[in-house]
Design a protein around this motif. Structure first.
Motif, short mmCIF file in Angstrom:
data_model
loop_
_atom_site.label_atom_id
_atom_site.label_comp_id
_atom_site.label_asym_id
_atom_site.label_seq_id
_atom_site.Cartn_x
_atom_site.Cartn_y
_atom_site.Cartn_z
N MET A 137 0.86 -1.20 0.00
CA MET A 137 0.00 0.00 0.00
C MET A 137 0.88 1.24 0.00
O MET A 137 1.73 1.42 0.84
N THR A 174 1.32 4.74 0.83
CA THR A 174 0.66 5.81 1.57
C THR A 174 1.47 7.10 1.55
O THR A 174 1.25 7.99 2.35
N SER A 175 2.41 7.19 0.61
CA SER A 175 3.14 8.46 0.55
C SER A 175 2.30 9.44 -0.26
O SER A 175 1.71 9.10 -1.26
N LEU A 176 2.23 10.64 0.19
CA LEU A 176 1.37 11.61 -0.50
C LEU A 176 2.16 12.87 -0.81
O LEU A 176 2.74 13.49 0.08
N SER A 196 -10.50 8.78 7.32
CA SER A 196 -10.43 7.36 7.68
C SER A 196 -11.16 6.51 6.66
O SER A 196 -10.67 5.48 6.21
N THR A 202 -9.35 6.26 3.36
CA THR A 202 -8.14 5.43 3.35
C THR A 202 -8.42 3.96 3.64
O THR A 202 -7.59 3.11 3.40
N PHE A 203 -9.61 3.66 4.16
CA PHE A 203 -9.90 2.27 4.52
C PHE A 203 -10.23 1.41 3.31
O PHE A 203 -9.84 0.25 3.22
N PHE A 204 -10.97 2.01 2.38
CA PHE A 204 -11.48 1.21 1.26
C PHE A 204 -10.58 1.26 0.04
O PHE A 204 -10.12 2.31 -0.36
N GLN A 205 -10.41 0.11 -0.58
CA GLN A 205 -9.51 0.01 -1.71
C GLN A 205 -9.99 0.75 -2.94
O GLN A 205 -9.21 1.07 -3.82
N ALA A 206 -11.30 1.02 -2.99
CA ALA A 206 -11.85 1.66 -4.19
C ALA A 206 -11.38 3.09 -4.35
O ALA A 206 -11.44 3.65 -5.45
N PHE A 207 -10.93 3.70 -3.25
CA PHE A 207 -10.60 5.12 -3.31
C PHE A 207 -9.12 5.35 -3.43
O PHE A 207 -8.30 4.71 -2.78
N ASN A 263 -9.13 -8.69 -5.59
CA ASN A 263 -9.16 -10.02 -4.99
C ASN A 263 -10.38 -10.78 -5.44
O ASN A 263 -11.17 -11.21 -4.65
#
Lengths: 626, 165, 235
Positions: free
Chosen positions: B1, B3-5, B70, B73-78, B131
């Motif tokens: 994942m 997470t660098s922005l 939150s 960042t939780f869901f893979q769709a975004f 998946n």
């Protein structure tokens, strides 16, 4: 504006008499002299190019002006996905596989107009080498009992009238006007139906607790999150026959006293969402949803929600959190959802397949239904039979059929003459079952006894070329990525298991690792917060139980017997077979292969990254994997 | 994942699309619980979730920014970073994995210098993994810009991608 | 005695609890009477010497979360015929249940959780103390370098007590972390500098900085990189 238009085109059926009138009219109107062509438009066949085939048929029919002679429809998933695009023709259902747009003119000219079959498009039974003409005779279909999936090949899911003509919403009429909520729940309980989402909880008992729960506001939920990799039955039903699910939900809502429902579909199923939305709109138009349904005084509406890409949201409390706009973190379920679920109100959550069974049970009765299946598991179950199998697709069979029958009689056995190794059932929460248990009947309790589970019905067949350590590693990596991260056992435990399995598959495993994994497995099953975590160790525990020798080969001998784990295999070139054509050298992305033209080539092991590109590209079987 | 922005270089979407954003969020005004649906609409519209749109959502729907963040960042769709012109999704479900789905991901890294969750330098492709896409009998499956491709081999993948500029 | 968060050590007379709202149940073969509406863990806080249950993510001032799982006990709802594992900080104390807080399996589970936590946070004092108490020596796993155990107390305190929700738990799985919006290093106006987060933190991972705002726990596993971002509200 939409409301005004709706009123003008008021199709609302205000009573069951009106419904029956419409149904009869549709049946009478049907021109039975027209020849039916049905093309499978499920996502699977679309991936094989079905849309172009549909367009080709539409064009050809228009070109030859055959609309009066042909009834053409694009249907939902027929289930034999590996043979797509699939086309069925005529009342006897001539079965054509792998149809391409170029074949269409010939099909129309020969088969439709003259009744002649086109040999090359027929299915050939690998066991007898016989060509089979009609769908009911294809071994894959012959041994199935397609009570739920059968309709998929017959109706266009975007046309509610086809569902009605086929008998749809008759169960709803019966439920609303001939049965009471208690009687409905009684039927469902007597039928023996158990949840088809994985838990296998007795459906009638769940409905009963929801009925008894106090409160005016109750919710009915459909879990269409289907996250198990390898399972796609729910997608197929929602794409191909969404009304069966909607009808089930309305009946359930009436039984427990709920006026609002939700269908939670995973984000990765755009076609299922599209068809469900169309179905809901049409159900609303025709008066099966909304106020005073069929004049019964009962109101019910359904909203669709899409998931955000999280396997954990298939877990009921995480699904509810997601519906509430929060992150999909499961909660402890010490107070049942039937008391406090969505927005702390009593909620009835069932899987797509469970809902699809309800109209059947109401129409045919619990006595009829309970005759199918075993003592502990009634009815049919839809499995997705995939992996190393000749006939791959969706299989609907009565509970109690053996694994052997599924894999060999319906599935046609393992392709390429390879040896069967294991069948993985129940998705990431399930386990791998080896050959010695192939005569086990498929049943909730029997599969659990073997250390696996029924789950959502995924059935993944593996052969001698699959490495069980790699399979365990794959599932743990999957679960690690899908863990919500809230509780220590799952978040930390799965990460550590993943580290261990990756080390083992790289040849850096130690014997103590096996004990460490067993311990981690216990921490997970005793300590994890939700069912995802509690069953997360199953893939590892079951492969350790039945395939320990493979683990030991990786650890002690630093070898991967199945030839899968990259660090433990070596590619080399057989000088006798190599023709020096150079194809492998060109395929190699690290320039590890050298050799003169027409001279045997060699692989520089130091530069080889074991990607297998040379192995795949060699036409002379000269690249050896060992 | 990843997470660098790198927000310094991200353009502010809000300036050029103010009205569109306002209308979109407005339609969810009393429906806080449909936050995920709103984020899906934003993702579909802009191909990612811009930082200032997230802030605007938090303000208009009166949800604390940290909670909106939150969920994003939780869901893979975004995706919080702009995606490429074409999104490639390789299915890594069990059935596709058994048939060699991982090789396609490896190939993308080797030949296109693209890892899952990342975008190519020239913004041509973004690579995602899924998946299980529900086409298990036809693995390995790859979806490019919503179009499904079945039984994809590393060679076939090159041919498919050539069509996408 | 290791420091756990307990609300008070006051005991309640048995007579006081004998009313219509009393719940009778057994803990480690001892009979207990408590007023209804409590979880097992809450109820046992007031019972001296009964059930010495460890917990890290529990604090009486916020709603229980059930993340650390250290408070797991075995419970039977059918008079001892079968037992299951539940988090005592969440499980309601119900009439007639049988609770076991110290069986071998429960102790093994605690040991296992502590081993995992010690591998994640080898240099954190309270984890080291727990490890010593439960006989966990060297973890069998590669050592991390965290202080934050993701118990969520800081986030819950800011949301439930203060109502500001300046920080939250972001990402999922092993990438989960306590962060400010957009992974900002510094918190802006949404943080009122009350220090509640640092106060409830069981490990000291979140501490008040010199500028009156908390220093957020830095995530040190290689997967996540925190970008150089200015606070979201500073524009």
């Amino acid at each position: 504006m939409v409301e005004q238009v709706r009123k003008l085109l008021d199709k609302r059926l205000k009573s069951i008499e009106k419904l029956e009138e419409l149904r009869q009219a549709l049946i009478d109107d049907k021109d039975t002299s027209r020849i039916l062509i049905s093309v499978c438009g499920g996502t699977g066949c679309r991936a094989s190019g079905a849309e172009a085939v549909v367009d080709a048929f539409a064009e050809e029919i228009e070109r030859l002006e055959l609309q009066a002679k042909i009834e053409f429809k694009e249907t939902g998933c027929h289930g034999f996905c590996e043979r797509g695009p699939v086309v069925l023709i005529g009342p006897k259902k001539v079965f054509y596989q792998h149809v391409q747009p170029e074949d269409v003119p010939e099909i129309v000219a020969e088969t439709v107009l003259q009744g002649k079959t086109i040999q090359r498009l027929l299915y050939t039974d690998p066991a007898t080498n016989e060509e089979i003409t009609y769908e009911p005779d294809v071994p894959f279909y012959k041994r199935q009992t397609r009570l739920i999936l059968g309709a998929n090949g017959e109706i266009d899911p975007t046309d509610i009238e086809q569902y009605i003509a086929a008998g749809g919403y008759s169960a709803l009429s019966k439920a609303l006007f001939q049965l009471t909520p208690e009687k409905i729940i009684n039927e469902v309980t007597k039928s023996g139906l158990r949840g088809r989402g994985g838990g296998g909880f007795p459906t009638g008992r769940k409905w009963q607790s929801c009925l008894k729960a106090e409160g005016d506001i109750k919710y009915v939920l459909c879990n269409a999150d289907e996250g198990d990799p390898g399972a796609y039955q729910d997608r197929s039903i929602l794409e191909g026959n969404p009304h069966s699910v909607i009808e089930g939900m309305i009946i359930g809502a009436y039984a427990i006293g709920s006026n609002h429902g939700f269908i939670y579909v995973r984000n990765e199923y755009p076609l299922a969402v599209e068809h469900a939305i169309i179905a809901l709109e049409q159900a609303m138009d025709y008066g099966f949803l909304g106020e005073n349904i069929l004049g019964s005084g009962f109101d019910f509406t359904i909203t669709i929600n899409k998931g955000g890409g999280a396997f954990v949201c298939g877990e009921s409390s995480a699904l509810i959190a997601s519906l509430e706009g929060k992150i999909g973190e499961p909660k402890a379920k010490y107070v049942h959802m039937s008391e406090k679920g969505l927005w702390d109100k009593p909620s009835l959550l069932n899987n797509v397949k469970t809902w699809a069974n309800i109209p059947l049970i109401i129409n045919k009765g619990a006595d009829w239904y309970s005759k199918i299946g075993t003592d502990g598991s009634k009815g049919t179950m839809i499995f997705s039979l995939v992996g190393k199998i000749n006939n791959s697709g969706l299989v609907e069979v009565p509970m109690g059929i053996t694994l052997r029958e599924m894999i060999y009689d319906i599935g046609g056995g393992i392709p390429g003459g390879k040896k069967f190794k294991a069948v993985q059932t129940g998705g990431p929460s399930g386990g791998c079952i080896p050959e010695e248990y192939l005569d086990t009947p498929v049943d909730f309790d029997e599969l659990t006894k073997l250390g696996s589970m029924m789950g959502s019905g995924g059935m993944i067949v593996m052969d001698e070329d699959n490495c069980m350590v790699d399979v365990a590693r794959y599932f743990i990596d999957f679960l690690k990525g899908e863990s919500c991260g809230k509780c220590v056992p799952c978040r930390e435990g799965l990460a550590r298991m993943s580290d261990i399995l990756n080390r083992i598959s790289h040849g850096e495993g130690k014997l103590e690792d096996l004990d460490a994994m067993s311990d981690l497995g216990e921490i997970l099953s005793d300590g994890a917060l939700c069912a995802l975590g509690r069953s997360a160790a199953n893939p590892v525990l079951s492969t350790l139980k039945y395939f320990r020798d493979e683990y030991l080969a990786h650890i002690n001998d630093k070898k991967c017997p199945a030839g899968v784990c990259r660090e433990l295999i070596e590619y080399s070139i057989d000088a006798d077979k190599c023709t020096g054509c150079g194809v492998c050298a060109r395929a190699c992305s690290t320039n590890a292969i050298t050799g003169e033209k027409r001279e045997p080539h060699t692989i520089n092991q130091g530069m080889c990254i074991k990607c297998g590109a040379c192995y795949d590209s060699c036409k002379f079987d000269a690249v050896i994997k060992g | 994942m990843d997470t660098s922005l790198d927000f310094i270089t991200i353009q502010t979407i809000l300036e050029s699309n103010a009205e569109k954003v306002e209308n979109l969020i407005e339609s969810y005004i009393d429906k806080k619980e449909q936050l995920i649906s709103l984020l899906q609409d934003v993702q579909a519209e802009f191909n990612y979730i811009p930082q200032d749109v997230l802030i605007r959502i938090s303000q208009k729907l009166e949800i604390p920014l940290s909670q909106v963040f939150s969920v994003a960042t939780f869901f893979q769709a975004f995706s919080l970073k702009p995606r490429g012109r074409h999104t490639i999704t390789v299915c890594l479900g069990t059935a596709c994995h058994i048939k060699g789905g991982q090789r396609l991901v490896d190939k993308m890294e080797r030949d296109y210098e693209l890892k899952p969750g990342e975008t190519t330098e020239d913004m041509r492709f973004s690579l995602e993994t899924a998946n299980c896409l529900g086409c298990c009998a036809l693995g390995p499956v790859v979806v490019v810009d919503g179009k499904y491709e079945s039984k994809v081999t590393p060679d076939k993948l090159d041919k498919i991608l050539k069509k996408y500029e | 005695m290791t420091k756990y968060w307990i609300s008070s050590e006051k005991t309640v007379d048995i007579e006081e609890a004998e009313d219509n709202n009393a719940v009778h149940f057994s803990v480690d073969d001892k009979n207990v009477v408590v007023s209804s509406g409590q979880t097992i863990y809450e109820a046992l806080q007031r019972q001296q010497g009964i059930g010495n249950i460890p917990a890290l993510c529990y604090h009486p001032a916020v709603r229980p979360y059930g993340a650390c799982r250290l408070c797991t006990v075995e419970v039977s709802e059918d008079k001892g015929k079968s037992f299951r594992f539940v988090a005592s900080c969440l499980y309601p104390a119900r009439e007639g249940i049988i609770v076991k807080t110290n069986t071998e399996r429960v102790r093994n589970l605690r040991k296992g959780i502590i081993e995992l936590l010690l591998a994640r946070c080898p240099n954190t004092k309270i984890i080291q103390e727990l490890a010593e108490e439960y006989g966990v020596e060297k973890p069998r796993f590669a050592l991390g370098d965290h202080d934050c155990i993701l118990c969520g107390l800081c986030v819950r305190a800011c949301q439930e007590i203060i109502g500001k929700s300046a920080i939250s738990l972001v990402n999922r799985g092993i990438y989960k972390e306590v962060a400010a919006p957009f992974y900002a290093y510094e918190l802006g106006e949404e943080c009122i500098g009350c220090g509640d987060c640092a106060f409830v933190c069981p490990t000291g991972a979140i501490k008040m900085g010199e500028n009156g705002k908390p220093e957020l726990p830095r995530v040190k596993i290689p997967y996540a990189e925190i970008g150089a971002m200015v606070s979201a509200s500073q524009d």
